[in-house]
Design a protein around this motif. Structure first.
Motif, PDB file in Angstrom:
ATOM      1  N   PRO A 102       0.989  -1.188  -0.092  1.00  0.00           N
ATOM      2  CA  PRO A 102      -0.022   0.051  -0.173  1.00  0.00           C
ATOM      3  C   PRO A 102       0.952   1.324  -0.081  1.00  0.00           C
ATOM      4  O   PRO A 102       1.929   1.377   0.517  1.00  0.00           O
ATOM      5  CB  PRO A 102      -0.779  -0.072   1.404  1.00  0.00           C
ATOM      6  N   THR A 136       3.542   1.885  13.891  1.00  0.00           N
ATOM      7  CA  THR A 136       2.668   2.216  13.149  1.00  0.00           C
ATOM      8  C   THR A 136       2.553   2.042  11.710  1.00  0.00           C
ATOM      9  O   THR A 136       1.402   2.314  11.092  1.00  0.00           O
ATOM     10  CB  THR A 136       2.348   3.907  13.370  1.00  0.00           C
ATOM     11  N   GLY A 137       3.530   1.997  10.988  1.00  0.00           N
ATOM     12  CA  GLY A 137       3.752   1.691   9.812  1.00  0.00           C
ATOM     13  C   GLY A 137       4.112   3.025   8.863  1.00  0.00           C
ATOM     14  O   GLY A 137       3.855   2.839   7.693  1.00  0.00           O
ATOM     15  N   ASN A 187       0.466  -5.187   6.789  1.00  0.00           N
ATOM     16  CA  ASN A 187      -0.089  -4.479   7.672  1.00  0.00           C
ATOM     17  C   ASN A 187       0.732  -4.239   8.756  1.00  0.00           C
ATOM     18  O   ASN A 187       1.542  -5.190   9.494  1.00  0.00           O
ATOM     19  CB  ASN A 187      -1.326  -5.163   8.082  1.00  0.00           C
ATOM     20  N   ALA A 188       0.855  -3.052   9.444  1.00  0.00           N
ATOM     21  CA  ALA A 188       1.687  -2.834  10.779  1.00  0.00           C
ATOM     22  C   ALA A 188       0.798  -3.202  11.809  1.00  0.00           C
ATOM     23  O   ALA A 188      -0.557  -3.321  11.695  1.00  0.00           O
ATOM     24  CB  ALA A 188       1.654  -1.317  10.791  1.00  0.00           C
ATOM     25  N   SER A 234      -0.260  -9.673   2.946  1.00  0.00           N
ATOM     26  CA  SER A 234      -0.716  -8.190   3.261  1.00  0.00           C
ATOM     27  C   SER A 234       0.432  -7.693   3.773  1.00  0.00           C
ATOM     28  O   SER A 234       1.593  -8.236   3.882  1.00  0.00           O
ATOM     29  CB  SER A 234      -1.709  -8.473   4.428  1.00  0.00           C
ATOM     30  N   GLY A 244       5.849  -7.678   5.067  1.00  0.00           N
ATOM     31  CA  GLY A 244       4.842  -8.515   4.318  1.00  0.00           C
ATOM     32  C   GLY A 244       5.124  -9.278   3.009  1.00  0.00           C
ATOM     33  O   GLY A 244       6.277  -9.123   2.703  1.00  0.00           O
TER      34      GLY A 244
END
Length: 248
Positions: free
Chosen positions: A52, A175-176, A105-106, A103, A78
């Motif tokens: 993303p 938090t990513g 994801n954080a 995925s 990921g």
């Protein structure tokens, strides 16, 4: 005595620079190995990459090298892949995509760390269980130019297997949050994008992604040498001054 003071003043900036050197330590991508790629390439794009936004638009090929003493932490970001991919540090398995969802994801978990020194190529690599074996292996190792070149050049398809890199100005694994930079570094944050050749190298480099964060550490030897040099200069100046006084 004034002569010694002037000499000391000239040498002091050099000694202070030696003390301050660790503050400039970081990670860089050394692109020299790409001169052996067929066809020659130093970068690739991320069209089709499923990570993303934000994500880098350009990835750089090469070998990751430390410019000073420190510790590199590795984080699993990921994957999007059908094959099972694995990430190793010093031959120790740190992460596998087996049973992992597609995925990114954080929070991104810390999977391991590596102590490094100035000039050292980081000892890590990616392996996959699919596609052709090249020289008996499906792995690319950062500290092996042979593995990087042979896997890239296999079948002369323009990058059969490869690792692309992107620097990051901001990277918060919890938090990513991330903001990607450009170029080969130096940078304290680096992302490694693995392409396992599952689709004859779709070149989107999202089959497994690992984040790296470099933390500088003081170099006791450098600090000790600098301190010894300062004391030595003061001692020599003092001895010569006493000698001059006796001669008078």
């Amino acid at each position: 005595m004034m002569t010694q003071i002037r000499r000391f003043a000239r040498l002091t900036p050099l000694l202070l620079a030696a003390v301050a050197l660790p503050a400039n330590a970081s990670l860089i991508v050394d692109s020299a190995v790409t001169s052996f790629f067929i066809p020659h390439a130093t970068t690739t794009d991320t069209v089709g990459n499923d990570m993303p936004l934000p994500r880098p638009s350009t990835l750089y090929f090469g070998q990751v090298r430390a410019t000073g003493t420190g510790v590199v932490d590795f984080f699993y970001i990921g994957k999007e892949a059908g094959f099972t991919n694995k990430f190793y540090v010093k031959d120790n398995l740190l992460a596998s995509t087996a049973s992992q969802p597609d995925s990114f994801n954080a929070p991104f978990p810390l999977i391991g760390s590596l102590a490094v020194s100035a000039g050292q190529l980081l000892d890590f690599g990616f392996c996959t269980d699919g596609g052709d074996k090249v020289l008996g292996s499906r792995c690319v190792w950062n500290d092996s130019a042979l593995s990087i070149v042979s896997q890239y050049n296999h079948d002369r398809v323009g990058g059969y297997r490869s690792i692309g890199y992107a620097t990051a100005d901001i990277f918060d694994p919890a938090t990513g949050a991330r903001s990607f930079g450009s170029g080969l570094g130096p940078s304290d944050n680096l992302f490694a994008f693995w392409d396992d050749s599952g689709a004859r190298n779709d070149d989107n480099h999202d089959d497994m992604i690992i984040g790296m964060r470099f933390t500088r550490v003081d170099e006791p030897t450098s600090l000790a040498l600098a301190a010894t040099g300062l004391l030595g200069l003061l001692w020599v100046g003092s001895r010569r001054n006493r000698g001059a006084s006796r001669a008078a």
